[in-house]
Design a protein around this motif. Structure first.
Motif, PDB file in Angstrom:
ATOM      1  N   THR A  51       6.256   3.390   0.362  1.00  8.51           N
ATOM      2  CA  THR A  51       5.942   4.791   0.105  1.00  8.51           C
ATOM      3  C   THR A  51       7.188   5.667   0.115  1.00  8.51           C
ATOM      4  N   GLY A  52       7.050   6.839  -0.445  1.00  5.56           N
ATOM      5  CA  GLY A  52       8.134   7.806  -0.438  1.00  5.56           C
ATOM      6  C   GLY A  52       8.195   8.610   0.850  1.00  5.56           C
ATOM      7  N   CYS A  53       7.229   8.450   1.744  1.00  2.00           N
ATOM      8  CA  CYS A  53       7.190   9.176   3.014  1.00  2.00           C
ATOM      9  C   CYS A  53       8.151   8.510   3.998  1.00  2.00           C
ATOM     10  N   SER A  54       9.229   9.205   4.332  1.00  2.00           N
ATOM     11  CA  SER A  54      10.294   8.566   5.116  1.00  2.00           C
ATOM     12  C   SER A  54      10.472   9.125   6.522  1.00  2.00           C
ATOM     13  N   SER A  55       9.660  10.104   6.918  1.00  2.00           N
ATOM     14  CA  SER A  55       9.848  10.684   8.250  1.00  2.00           C
ATOM     15  C   SER A  55       9.398   9.711   9.334  1.00  2.00           C
TER      16      SER A  55
ATOM     17  N   TYR B  36       6.737  -1.377   7.001  1.00  2.00           N
ATOM     18  CA  TYR B  36       6.830  -0.062   6.376  1.00  2.00           C
ATOM     19  C   TYR B  36       8.185   0.045   5.675  1.00  2.00           C
ATOM     20  N   MET B  37       8.166   0.267   4.365  1.00  2.00           N
ATOM     21  CA  MET B  37       9.387   0.480   3.595  1.00  2.00           C
ATOM     22  C   MET B  37       9.271   1.774   2.806  1.00  2.00           C
ATOM     23  N   THR B  38      10.405   2.452   2.652  1.00  2.00           N
ATOM     24  CA  THR B  38      10.390   3.722   1.930  1.00  2.00           C
ATOM     25  C   THR B  38      11.070   3.574   0.574  1.00  2.00           C
ATOM     26  N   LYS B  39      10.595   4.377  -0.379  1.00  2.00           N
ATOM     27  CA  LYS B  39      11.210   4.434  -1.709  1.00  2.00           C
ATOM     28  C   LYS B  39      12.348   5.467  -1.687  1.00  2.00           C
TER      29      LYS B  39
ATOM     30  N   LEU C 212       0.815  -1.213   0.000  1.00  2.00           N
ATOM     31  CA  LEU C 212       0.000   0.000   0.000  1.00  2.00           C
ATOM     32  C   LEU C 212       0.851   1.268   0.000  1.00  2.00           C
ATOM     33  N   ASP C 213       0.529   2.174  -0.920  1.00  2.00           N
ATOM     34  CA  ASP C 213       1.160   3.494  -0.926  1.00  2.00           C
ATOM     35  C   ASP C 213       0.359   4.408  -0.002  1.00  2.00           C
TER      36      ASP C 213
END
Length: 240
Positions: free
Chosen positions: A90-94, A109-112, A62-63
């Motif tokens: 997702t690109g959300c990395s905070s 949770y993994m970040t792009k 899921l994005d």
């Protein structure tokens, strides 16, 4: 990448990518298909919920940002109905976004950008954990009994049923002995142990009646069937 439901049963794990960027979804799907996963794709909340209603799904990727929609809110909606593993990609990395991901019901949770081999390993771990958890579940109609956590849930959005200790014990015994009919004596001793000899048939009947009311019906039938002169049985087929 599949966009239609699969009506043929198979043992290949089914993954659903929820991503509004078609190029990202297609690239990811091609790679995952190469790892022998069956991959489907949706872009919006409505399409995703409709898909899950009709298609067995083993894991969701899921994005967070879905063309103006919020992936965290979608995750919460999914959690109200299903216990499918959800991996945020997702690109959300905070740190705050990561916390929101887990608080909304995400399992990982993994970040792009990400490393593909790491994603595969995480998918495998989530599927393995899910398979182990399913060994503790008994599904019947709209209900799910979790043997490990000792709870009975409705998978149509009402959550854990508010049962008394006695009602839960009755449900557990009937579910675990499906499809056998249990006599009143078996139920009384099963629920109240040695005190069962001091429990009246009326007390059992009252508790069964209250439990049956809380369970509701499925396809027009009650979950607990009364066999006059014999006892009670769980009437809706159990799936594991």
């Amino acid at each position: 990448m599949n966009t239609l439901y699969n009506t043929e049963p198979n043992d290949i794990p089914t993954l659903l990518i929820v991503e509004d960027d078609i190029s990202v979804a297609e690239g990811l799907s091609d790679i995952l298909t190469g790892y022998q996963y069956q991959v489907f794709h949706t872009e919006r909340t409505a399409d995703t919920m409709d898909f899950l209603e009709h298609q067995k799904t083993d894991l969701i990727i899921l994005d967070v940002h879905l063309d103006g929609e919020n992936g965290y809110e979608l995750c919460k909606k999914i959690r109200e109905l299903w216990d499918i593993p959800i991996l945020y990609l997702t690109g959300c990395s905070s740190e705050m976004e990561l916390v929101r991901g887990f608080q909304s019901g995400g399992d990982d949770y993994m970040t792009k950008p990400f490393r593909m081999q790491e994603l595969i390993v995480r998918i495998q771990a989530l599927l393995r954990r899910s398979a182990m958890q399913k060994n503790h579940l008994r599904k019947s109609g709209n209900l799910i009994y979790d043997r490990e956590r000792k709870i009975l849930k409705n998978n149509q959005g009402t959550g854990t049923l508010d049962l008394t200790v006695t009602e839960l014990k009755l449900a557990e015994i009937l579910i675990e002995n499906y499809p056998r009919t249990l006599t009143r004596e078996e139920l009384m001793f099963g629920v109240w142990d040695r005190d069962g000899m001091f429990v009246s048939a009326n007390t059992l009947n009252v508790n069964i009646s209250r439990l049956r009311e809380k369970l509701g019906i499925f396809d027009g039938k009650p979950y607990i069937e009364t066999l006059r002169g014999i006892g009670y049985r769980w009437a809706i087929p159990i799936r594991r």
